[in-house]
Design a protein around this motif. Structure first.
Motif, PDB file in Angstrom:
ATOM      1  N   GLU A  15      11.782  13.564  -0.001  1.00 16.63           N
ATOM      2  CA  GLU A  15      12.128  12.592  -1.037  1.00 16.63           C
ATOM      3  C   GLU A  15      12.056  11.174  -0.488  1.00 16.63           C
ATOM      4  OE1 GLU A  15      13.445  10.379  -4.221  1.00 16.63           O
ATOM      5  OE2 GLU A  15      12.497  12.340  -4.091  1.00 16.63           O
ATOM      6  N   LEU A  16      12.535  10.973   0.743  1.00 14.48           N
ATOM      7  CA  LEU A  16      12.477   9.644   1.339  1.00 14.48           C
ATOM      8  C   LEU A  16      11.035   9.221   1.605  1.00 14.48           C
ATOM      9  CD1 LEU A  16      15.487   9.590   3.827  1.00 14.48           C
ATOM     10  CD2 LEU A  16      15.339   8.660   1.523  1.00 14.48           C
ATOM     11  N   GLN A  17      10.179  10.179   1.954  1.00 18.62           N
ATOM     12  CA  GLN A  17       8.773   9.835   2.155  1.00 18.62           C
ATOM     13  C   GLN A  17       8.117   9.404   0.842  1.00 18.62           C
ATOM     14  OE1 GLN A  17       7.490  13.455   4.206  1.00 18.62           O
ATOM     15  NE2 GLN A  17       7.031  12.228   6.015  1.00 18.62           N
ATOM     16  N   ARG A  18       8.555  10.000  -0.270  1.00 12.98           N
ATOM     17  CA  ARG A  18       8.051   9.564  -1.571  1.00 12.98           C
ATOM     18  C   ARG A  18       8.454   8.114  -1.824  1.00 12.98           C
ATOM     19  NH1 ARG A  18       9.663   9.288  -6.824  1.00 12.98           N
ATOM     20  NH2 ARG A  18      11.768  10.004  -6.339  1.00 12.98           N
ATOM     21  N   GLN A  19       9.710   7.801  -1.502  1.00  6.33           N
ATOM     22  CA  GLN A  19      10.152   6.418  -1.632  1.00  6.33           C
ATOM     23  C   GLN A  19       9.437   5.522  -0.627  1.00  6.33           C
ATOM     24  OE1 GLN A  19      14.399   5.866  -1.761  1.00  6.33           O
ATOM     25  NE2 GLN A  19      14.746   7.863  -2.675  1.00  6.33           N
ATOM     26  N   LEU A  20       9.135   6.092   0.546  1.00  5.43           N
ATOM     27  CA  LEU A  20       8.447   5.317   1.572  1.00  5.43           C
ATOM     28  C   LEU A  20       7.083   4.847   1.085  1.00  5.43           C
ATOM     29  CD1 LEU A  20       8.090   4.297   4.519  1.00  5.43           C
ATOM     30  CD2 LEU A  20       7.201   6.573   5.070  1.00  5.43           C
ATOM     31  N   ARG A  21       6.369   5.725   0.378  1.00  2.41           N
ATOM     32  CA  ARG A  21       5.045   5.337  -0.102  1.00  2.41           C
ATOM     33  C   ARG A  21       5.129   4.109  -1.013  1.00  2.41           C
ATOM     34  NH1 ARG A  21       4.311  10.999   0.082  1.00  2.41           N
ATOM     35  NH2 ARG A  21       5.029  11.300  -2.055  1.00  2.41           N
ATOM     36  N   ARG A  22       6.165   4.089  -1.875  1.00  7.24           N
ATOM     37  CA  ARG A  22       6.348   2.904  -2.721  1.00  7.24           C
ATOM     38  C   ARG A  22       6.692   1.685  -1.870  1.00  7.24           C
ATOM     39  NH1 ARG A  22       9.381   6.608  -6.010  1.00  7.24           N
ATOM     40  NH2 ARG A  22      11.323   5.661  -5.272  1.00  7.24           N
ATOM     41  N   ALA A  23       7.573   1.891  -0.881  1.00  3.31           N
ATOM     42  CA  ALA A  23       7.978   0.772  -0.031  1.00  3.31           C
ATOM     43  C   ALA A  23       6.802   0.230   0.783  1.00  3.31           C
ATOM     44  CB  ALA A  23       9.106   1.216   0.903  1.00  3.31           C
ATOM     45  N   VAL A  24       5.940   1.141   1.242  1.00  6.95           N
ATOM     46  CA  VAL A  24       4.790   0.709   2.041  1.00  6.95           C
ATOM     47  C   VAL A  24       3.837  -0.135   1.193  1.00  6.95           C
ATOM     48  CG1 VAL A  24       2.696   1.526   3.185  1.00  6.95           C
ATOM     49  CG2 VAL A  24       4.892   2.549   3.742  1.00  6.95           C
ATOM     50  N   TRP A  25       3.592   0.291  -0.046  1.00  8.23           N
ATOM     51  CA  TRP A  25       2.726  -0.496  -0.924  1.00  8.23           C
ATOM     52  C   TRP A  25       3.343  -1.867  -1.202  1.00  8.23           C
ATOM     53  CZ3 TRP A  25      -2.186  -0.048  -2.183  1.00  8.23           C
ATOM     54  CH2 TRP A  25      -2.812   1.190  -2.037  1.00  8.23           C
ATOM     55  N   GLN A  26       4.656  -1.894  -1.417  1.00 16.00           N
ATOM     56  CA  GLN A  26       5.315  -3.183  -1.640  1.00 16.00           C
ATOM     57  C   GLN A  26       5.194  -4.068  -0.401  1.00 16.00           C
ATOM     58  OE1 GLN A  26       9.305  -2.183  -2.779  1.00 16.00           O
ATOM     59  NE2 GLN A  26       8.706  -1.421  -4.792  1.00 16.00           N
ATOM     60  N   TYR A  27       5.426  -3.438   0.755  1.00 15.46           N
ATOM     61  CA  TYR A  27       5.303  -4.187   2.014  1.00 15.46           C
ATOM     62  C   TYR A  27       3.878  -4.701   2.200  1.00 15.46           C
ATOM     63  CZ  TYR A  27       4.623  -4.749   7.071  1.00 15.46           C
ATOM     64  OH  TYR A  27       4.276  -5.223   8.313  1.00 15.46           O
ATOM     65  N   ALA A  28       2.891  -3.861   1.870  1.00 19.82           N
ATOM     66  CA  ALA A  28       1.490  -4.254   2.059  1.00 19.82           C
ATOM     67  C   ALA A  28       1.110  -5.429   1.169  1.00 19.82           C
ATOM     68  CB  ALA A  28       0.585  -3.053   1.774  1.00 19.82           C
ATOM     69  N   PHE A  29       1.611  -5.440  -0.069  1.00 20.11           N
ATOM     70  CA  PHE A  29       1.234  -6.504  -0.996  1.00 20.11           C
ATOM     71  C   PHE A  29       2.015  -7.796  -0.764  1.00 20.11           C
ATOM     72  CE2 PHE A  29      -0.773  -3.187  -3.588  1.00 20.11           C
ATOM     73  CZ  PHE A  29      -1.908  -3.869  -4.031  1.00 20.11           C
ATOM     74  N   PHE A  30       3.274  -7.658  -0.375  1.00 23.66           N
ATOM     75  CA  PHE A  30       4.145  -8.831  -0.355  1.00 23.66           C
ATOM     76  C   PHE A  30       4.470  -9.341   1.048  1.00 23.66           C
ATOM     77  CE2 PHE A  30       5.233  -6.604  -4.363  1.00 23.66           C
ATOM     78  CZ  PHE A  30       4.804  -7.584  -5.243  1.00 23.66           C
ATOM     79  N   ARG A  31       3.731  -8.902   2.060  1.00 24.21           N
ATOM     80  CA  ARG A  31       3.960  -9.447   3.393  1.00 24.21           C
ATOM     81  C   ARG A  31       3.541 -10.916   3.434  1.00 24.21           C
ATOM     82  NH1 ARG A  31       0.484  -5.983   7.515  1.00 24.21           N
ATOM     83  NH2 ARG A  31       1.177  -7.644   8.903  1.00 24.21           N
ATOM     84  N   TRP A  32       4.112 -11.666   4.364  1.00 25.49           N
ATOM     85  CA  TRP A  32       3.925 -13.119   4.364  1.00 25.49           C
ATOM     86  C   TRP A  32       2.469 -13.517   4.612  1.00 25.49           C
ATOM     87  CZ3 TRP A  32       1.982 -15.724   8.544  1.00 25.49           C
ATOM     88  CH2 TRP A  32       1.989 -15.058   9.785  1.00 25.49           C
ATOM     89  N   GLU A  33       1.730 -12.706   5.351  1.00 23.96           N
ATOM     90  CA  GLU A  33       0.330 -13.038   5.602  1.00 23.96           C
ATOM     91  C   GLU A  33      -0.473 -13.107   4.296  1.00 23.96           C
ATOM     92  OE1 GLU A  33       1.990 -10.659   7.108  1.00 23.96           O
ATOM     93  OE2 GLU A  33       1.676 -10.673   9.295  1.00 23.96           O
ATOM     94  N   ASN A  34      -0.166 -12.179   3.380  1.00 25.01           N
ATOM     95  CA  ASN A  34      -0.865 -12.202   2.089  1.00 25.01           C
ATOM     96  C   ASN A  34      -0.495 -13.438   1.284  1.00 25.01           C
ATOM     97  OD1 ASN A  34      -2.384  -9.903   2.383  1.00 25.01           O
ATOM     98  ND2 ASN A  34      -0.872  -8.547   1.451  1.00 25.01           N
ATOM     99  N   ALA A  35       0.764 -13.860   1.396  1.00 26.84           N
ATOM    100  CA  ALA A  35       1.175 -15.078   0.702  1.00 26.84           C
ATOM    101  C   ALA A  35       0.401 -16.282   1.231  1.00 26.84           C
ATOM    102  CB  ALA A  35       2.675 -15.288   0.863  1.00 26.84           C
ATOM    103  N   VAL A  36       0.212 -16.332   2.567  1.00 20.36           N
ATOM    104  CA  VAL A  36      -0.546 -17.430   3.170  1.00 20.36           C
ATOM    105  C   VAL A  36      -2.001 -17.394   2.699  1.00 20.36           C
ATOM    106  CG1 VAL A  36      -1.435 -18.359   5.349  1.00 20.36           C
ATOM    107  CG2 VAL A  36       0.962 -17.633   5.176  1.00 20.36           C
ATOM    108  N   ILE A  37      -2.598 -16.195   2.685  1.00 20.21           N
ATOM    109  CA  ILE A  37      -3.988 -16.062   2.245  1.00 20.21           C
ATOM    110  C   ILE A  37      -4.136 -16.497   0.788  1.00 20.21           C
ATOM    111  CG2 ILE A  37      -5.827 -14.392   1.757  1.00 20.21           C
ATOM    112  CD1 ILE A  37      -4.840 -12.804   4.192  1.00 20.21           C
ATOM    113  N   LEU A  38      -3.182 -16.063  -0.056  1.00 19.32           N
ATOM    114  CA  LEU A  38      -3.253 -16.413  -1.469  1.00 19.32           C
ATOM    115  C   LEU A  38      -3.107 -17.920  -1.663  1.00 19.32           C
ATOM    116  CD1 LEU A  38      -3.402 -15.567  -4.429  1.00 19.32           C
ATOM    117  CD2 LEU A  38      -0.920 -15.204  -4.375  1.00 19.32           C
ATOM    118  N   ALA A  39      -2.140 -18.527  -0.966  1.00 14.28           N
ATOM    119  CA  ALA A  39      -1.938 -19.971  -1.101  1.00 14.28           C
ATOM    120  C   ALA A  39      -3.163 -20.733  -0.601  1.00 14.28           C
ATOM    121  CB  ALA A  39      -0.690 -20.391  -0.320  1.00 14.28           C
TER     122      ALA A  39
END
Length: 286
Positions: A15-39
């Motif tokens: 069950e935690l791994q299922r939640q992990l997959r969501r957390a990993v996608w959130q982490y992948a999209f919202f990490r600070w490097e992506n914010a810098v690239i987008l800006a």
């Protein structure tokens, strides 16, 4: 006529791994490097849309999309980051701070430490050949940890139950008082009432004593489980070192499952007479 079998509970780690997959996608999209690239992409598209004569209008957005895509793929493949997120989910679910007793807090923290070591070993490239075996061990260990935590919650609640503490002090005195009244009372009707009340108080005292005895056994079971966890961790390290010993791995999982069954029996026996806060992985509902 077929009978429907009860659904098997989802393992805690699954069950935690299922939640992990969501957390990993959130982490992948919202990490600070992506914010810098987008800006950077937005600024360059507005203030320097054509750095070269041949530069198309979609040049910077394309570079930005490629950069963000690269970061997302790297994040999804970052085993170390994924392991950290999974361990954080375990620590959030089995939070020692929910316990008031220092010894129970220490016991849960120790169990989490063993879980952390097993998770790290399961992702260690040195143990690549034994990865499946260590993953299965980590999964069963997660269920074991859930049972230890549930038992610790119930024991902690019992220790700090003010009503139980008052009854433990007052009921013996009430029994003595009723026994004395029964010896001196002459009226038959009143004697019958006193006898019924005395019987009820004696039953209450026996229940309190049984509860106390079960909680003492639960405390001992937690300590025994921690000792068994240390043994399992040592055996898992040996499995990781050999990387091919499937017989030992199967034996290891059997030991863990036996401990889970025993802890489940202890929790079931306590549930008959004492409740504890629920422990479950948090569901997200759409």
């Amino acid at each position: 006529m077929s009978l429907n079998k009860p659904a098997q509970p989802v393992p805690v780690r699954a069950e935690l791994q299922r939640q992990l997959r969501r957390a990993v996608w959130q982490y992948a999209f919202f990490r600070w490097e992506n914010a810098v690239i987008l800006a950077g992409t937005l600024l360059l598209s507005v203030f320097l849309p054509h750095p070269f004569s041949f530069w198309p209008v979609w040049g910077w957005p394309l570079f930005g999309a490629l950069g963000m895509g690269t970061m997302i793929v790297a994040s999804l493949r970052d085993r170390e980051a994924n392991a950290r997120l999974l361990l954080q989910l375990f620590e959030d679910l089995f939070d020692p701070n929910r316990l008031q007793s220092p010894d129970l807090q220490a016991a849960v923290e120790k169990a989490l430490t063993y879980q952390r070591y097993i998770e790290q070993a399961a992702r260690d490239p040195r143990y690549a050949l034994a990865q499946n075996a260590l993953e299965e061990t980590a999964t069963t260990l997660g269920d074991w940890l859930a049972h230890i935590y549930r038992l610790a919650l119930r024991l902690d609640a019992y220790r700090h139950d003010a009503l139980i503490a008052r009854e433990r002090e007052s009921v013996p005195r009430e029994i003595e008082t009723l026994q004395e009244r029964l010896r001196t009372e002459q009226d038959p009707a009143i004697r019958r009432d006193i006898a019924r009340l005395l019987e009820s108080k004696q039953a209450q005292w026996r229940a309190l004593q049984e509860l106390d005895a079960r909680m003492k056994r639960a405390d001992l079971q937690i300590q025994e489980s921690l000792t068994a966890l240390a043994t399992v961790y040592g055996q898992a390290q040996l499995v990781g070192a050999s990387e091919t010993d499937q017989i030992e791995t199967a034996h290891l999982r059997e030991e863990i499952e036996a401990q889970i069954q025993w802890l489940d029996a202890v929790n079931e026996s306590l549930q008959e007479i004492y409740q504890e806060p629920e422990v479950r992985a948090h569901e997200e509902h759409p």
